[in-house]
Structure formats: C-alpha cells, structure tokens
Design a protein around this motif. Sequence first.
Motif, PDB file in Angstrom:
ATOM      1  N   GLU A 195     -34.864 -27.627 -24.118  1.00  0.00           N
ATOM      2  CA  GLU A 195     -34.639 -26.326 -23.496  1.00  0.00           C
ATOM      3  C   GLU A 195     -34.151 -26.500 -22.059  1.00  0.00           C
ATOM      4  OE1 GLU A 195     -34.722 -23.168 -24.614  1.00  0.00           O
ATOM      5  OE2 GLU A 195     -35.098 -23.897 -26.641  1.00  0.00           O
ATOM      6  N   ASP A 199     -30.554 -25.256 -20.657  1.00  0.00           N
ATOM      7  CA  ASP A 199     -30.532 -24.311 -19.548  1.00  0.00           C
ATOM      8  C   ASP A 199     -29.708 -24.859 -18.384  1.00  0.00           C
ATOM      9  OD1 ASP A 199     -31.439 -22.111 -17.922  1.00  0.00           O
ATOM     10  OD2 ASP A 199     -32.693 -23.591 -16.896  1.00  0.00           O
ATOM     11  N   ARG A 203     -26.198 -23.474 -16.911  1.00  0.00           N
ATOM     12  CA  ARG A 203     -26.233 -22.896 -15.566  1.00  0.00           C
ATOM     13  C   ARG A 203     -25.270 -23.619 -14.627  1.00  0.00           C
ATOM     14  NH1 ARG A 203     -31.121 -22.451 -12.131  1.00  0.00           N
ATOM     15  NH2 ARG A 203     -32.117 -23.849 -13.592  1.00  0.00           N
TER      16      ARG A 203
END
Lengths: 331, 354
Positions: A195, A199, A203
Amino acid sequence: MALLEVEELQTHFFTSAGIVRAVDGVSYTVEEGETVAVVGESGCGKSVSALSILRLIPWPPGRIVGGSIRFMGRDLLGLSDAEIRQVRGRDIGMVFQEPMTSLNPVLTIGRQLTEPLEAHLDKNDQQARERALELLRLVGISDPQRRLGQYPHHLSGGMRQRVMIAMALACEPKLIIADEPTTALDVTIQAQILELMKDLTQRLGVALVIITHNLGVVARYADRVNVMYAGRIIETGSARDIYHDPRHPYTLALLRSVPRLDQPRRARLDPVEGQPPDLTRLDGGCPFRPRCRYAIQRCATDYPPLMETGPGHRSACWRKDDLEPPLRKAS
Amino acid sequence: MNPGVGEIEIGTPAASTAEVPAGEPLVEVRNLKKYFPVTEGILLQRTVADVKAVDDVSFEIRRGETLGLVGESGCGKTTTGRCILQLERPTSGQILYDGVDLSGLDQKALVPFRRRMQVVFQDPYSSLNPRMKIGQIIAEPMYVHGIEPNAAKRRERVAHLLSVCGLNPGFADRYPHEMSGGQRQRVGIARALAVDPEFIICDEAVSALDVSIQAQVINLLEDLREEFNLTYLFIAHDLSVVRHICHRVAVMYLGHLVEFAPTDELFDRPLHPYTRALLSAVPVPDPEVEQARKHQVVRGEVPSPINPPSGCVFHPRCPIAVDTCPLQVPALREVRPGHWVACTEVREGERPGQ
C-alpha cells in the motif's frame, strides 16, 4: 518516448557447465509513472533482467551480450562506470528483497540515508539530515529523529524495508526497480508495504518495475504484467488481460495451480507437471513445450515470437487462440 | 455479502477436507508453555528475561486429520511443533501422544515414539546432508530404528519410497545438489515415510517452492495421507494453501492460540480480529476482485515476545479493542460448535465491529 526501453536484451552467464542464457532476448518499455510487474518462477531471468538495467551483473561469470537499454533516451549500456554510478540511486532507485542483507549493518540508518544525498545531490550535512527525516516520515516510520541514530538490527523486517524504500526515493528518481520487495515479509506487513509503495509512486509520479513470483501481489498494483519463462517474456498485457484472458499456456497453468481464497475449494490442485528447463541446454523450440498441454509439432522446431492477441496484449505461443479460460466453471 | 476477508466472496467448499474426521485424538497439547531464557554475562550467566515463544496453548489433533497451524513469523507455530516432537522440552504443560505424556519420558523411552512421528522441514536445501547420497539419506532412519536390517531389502524399500514420492528410483545414487528444490522436498517426504510413521509435522513444507512445483507437492501430501492413513500437523503461513489442505485450522498470534475452527467455518466466518486481518491481507490473483476489495490493513507490527502486551496480546493493534482488553487474557470460548475464539468482544452469531 518511453521512460525505459529495453530491447532484445541478452544476459548470459559463462559457467563451467556451459553458457546459461539467463536473459535471452527480452524487450519491454516502461512509461512515466507506470507500474510494470515482471512475474515468473525461480531462474526465469526476472531478477537478472532487472539487474542488467543498472549493469549490476558481476563479471565473471555474467555479461550483457546483446541488446540495448535506453533510459530517458540515454543508452545505459554505452555509459562509462562513473556515468552509470550517477544513474544508480539518482535516476533509478532500487529496493531489494532481503532488507537485512541490503542495508549495511555497521552504518546507522541516518548515514545510509544521507550518503546518496551527499553523493548525488551535493547536499551538506544539515540539508541531508533534514531530507533524511522528511523521507523517514514519508515512508511512515515513527519517531524518525531516534531512528536516524539506530542500526539496521534495531529495526524489524518491515521497518527495514521502509528504510530501503526511503533510500530508493531519496534523490527523487524517475524509476524504482523493486526486486521481490515483500517476499521476506509476513502477510500483514506485506500489505502495509505494498500500500505504501502504491501510494508513494502515485503521489510522486515515479514509475515502478516490480519483480515478483506472487501472482496475487501484482494483481492489485500493476498496470502491465510481463510473464517470463526460461529467459524470455512469454506474455505481456494489462493486468486484466493476463488474469482474465491469458493467452499463453504457462500463464494459464500458473493461475490454475494456486489455490485461491475467493474460489471454491477443489479436491485436487492442477499443477504444472515437470520441471523448468536447464538454461544451458535450450534448443530452438519453445522451452515450455515439455510441460505444455497444448504443445504441437511446430513447438519443437520454431520458437514462437511475441504475437499480438489484442490491444497491448501479446503472447509467444502458436496456439494462443486455442486456450481455455483460467477459471473452471464450478461443477 | 461475505465479509471476513474484506469484501471477497469466499467460495463454497468442494474438497475432501470439508468433513472433519471424528476420530479420537492422536496428539493432545495441554497448556503448553515454552519460554527461552535471555541471558546476560559471559561466565556467570543470569537470566534477565524470557522469550515467551509459546504461552499456554492447548489443542488436539485427531487421527486422520490435517490440522493447520498458521500465524506470522515469531508467533510460536514452529516451536509448538518442535515441542510436540520433543525436540524442545516444554517449560510446562503436557504433550499427550496416544494417551502417553511425552514430556515425562527420557530420551530412551522416547525412541519408539520418534518412530511414529516424523517431520518434513521447510528448506529442502539445508535439511538434506550434502555429502550423503539420496539412498543413504532415506535409509538412515530405517537404520536408526532397526527397520529392515537386511541391506538388499533396505535398498528395495528406498526404491519403493522414491517411486511412491514420484521420483525415479535411480535417484538413490545421486546427491542432493543434483536435484531441484521440488525433487529435494520429495526426498524429505520419502525420508519421513521410511519408518512408517502415523503422524507427520510439515513445517512450512511447501513454502520455499515455486508455485507450479508447490501444487505438485501438495497433491503428493494429500495422496500419501489417503494411502498411509497419515495424520498431519501442517504448519504454514500461506492461508490459501492451508485452506486447501486442512480439515481444521488453529491461528496463533504472539505465542497464543487466538482462534480454532473447522476450515470452512474459519474461512467463511472468521471471528477473531487478527484472523480477519490476516485473511484480508492475502492478495487474490484477480485485478477486478482486488480493486473492488477494501483492505483492512492492520496497523503496527508484532510486539516483542520478551515483553508482550498485557491482557489480550493483540489489543495494541486491534481495531475493536475496548478498555478491558489490556486487563485480562481472554480465554478460548466455543462460540459455535467446534469454533473456538479468544476474544471477549465476539458474540455468538455476529461479527465483531459491525
């Protein structure tokens, strides 16, 4: 122009037992910000193909004997040793499988994080330290101030892998190569790390090449999947193509051989019979042929090239259009 | 909608392991504790703390069943297996094998029991002696236990065991380094079978194998169970494999047993928050299922077993912990027939936190 273009890459190992064709004609591209998974079993050449990008193949016995690797238009194989060192860690970050052996046990976390910053970005002590703190916070490490002074053995496996990811991100690379980043971790920690990587890459807009043997891991995270067998890519496509409509018998067999939590329990598993081939003794035919339920005469003589089976979906199988769907209908 | 596993539908059972054998227990573990001392000083060693590897664990294994023991690194599942085999002497508690308490027996009295219990280890590279031929490796336990004293008969039996495990009998003259990982694991299984055991502990026996080979070895283990009426303790961390092969499953966390149930019951209706987190973390090889699924990522990491949290050891990471959780270790309660759970917040017929 793609971020990374690998073309007809060949990496061979010259051993007393013969020439091991670990990577034998691999081509693929990675676009900016994209996550590409390379899937395969032990010895299929997935790690060697990734290490070749950074020219980390030890000679002897290994050597890149053919092909080209272009990163942002630059030919990596033509660079001098000093120039490739500037690429490693700055333009391309790396995360390895075993976070204990890939961190230096006698240097503090802080030293290991600031080293690439000082080497590549000419930061001074103070700036590097601040950036290191920022990175530790970014990867979700609690109490970063204290962690800077600690050694790798003070940290758990999951924490060490977070530090590895922080190091890979340190110089704001365009591409990260992660070789089995979660294989050594427990399943709940694996979920945390995946995760986190998803992420952060989204980003920060970093492209990711993730190498794994776990078909489940990549289903959730990869935009595209390359399946390797015996030194070549035998199927490539979107994650959806690969999992729902595999067009190579090896991909199909892999998907069928694992028990799945979301499927009915079966009385028997459906293994891929036989063993992977000896890479020193490949003939001109398809290397999967002895284990293949779909093999025909032609497979023994002609190696199938990657052929289009749909938009962006290619398979190296003469019988790509004759395969069954991956899930048997529940009887 | 099925729950437990974070929004994925758990498939309905269709396997031979759906029926739990109702036989009498072969192995009973009662209040097993195994503490490893942490010492300080070189000459005069003092014990400064204990690693509580296994802390008050009880369960039984029935004749003919495959019991799964799952949990993450350091949860004590391997230590539990080693205590059953008496490779580690328990700190306290009993191991009853066929009614006899093994922890009270000395090494000599254990010998006949060692013949009845065998083990297959995880790493087929380090568990076979590289200087012995495969034939010698498989014949060694027979020699130790005085089975087949006749050398020719012994060779015959080695050849038979190799073919039972799907290997060419000609492999008896090879060395381990000439074989692949899957073949070596078959040798480890043949060695375990050499003394005609009734109970085999498979300690992560398929974890190191590639998926295509893993399925071959799992099928072999299932065939052998039928053919030789074996009972297995299957220690593993891969929940999809455990669900496939086991009749019942015990889940361990930080030295404690937190949930124990028949396989389908456990996977369809996981009750303990830790079991639910574990199941939710298992990735499914299907991008659409994965996209649709909500992962409940459990926060934090497993605490140190030297200084475990008070009360329920899972409470610092638990999404449904209440004020009383740190105060008392929750006992295993039977909340549905055969389904035991160690959590005070679980009520019969409902899932916690919903």
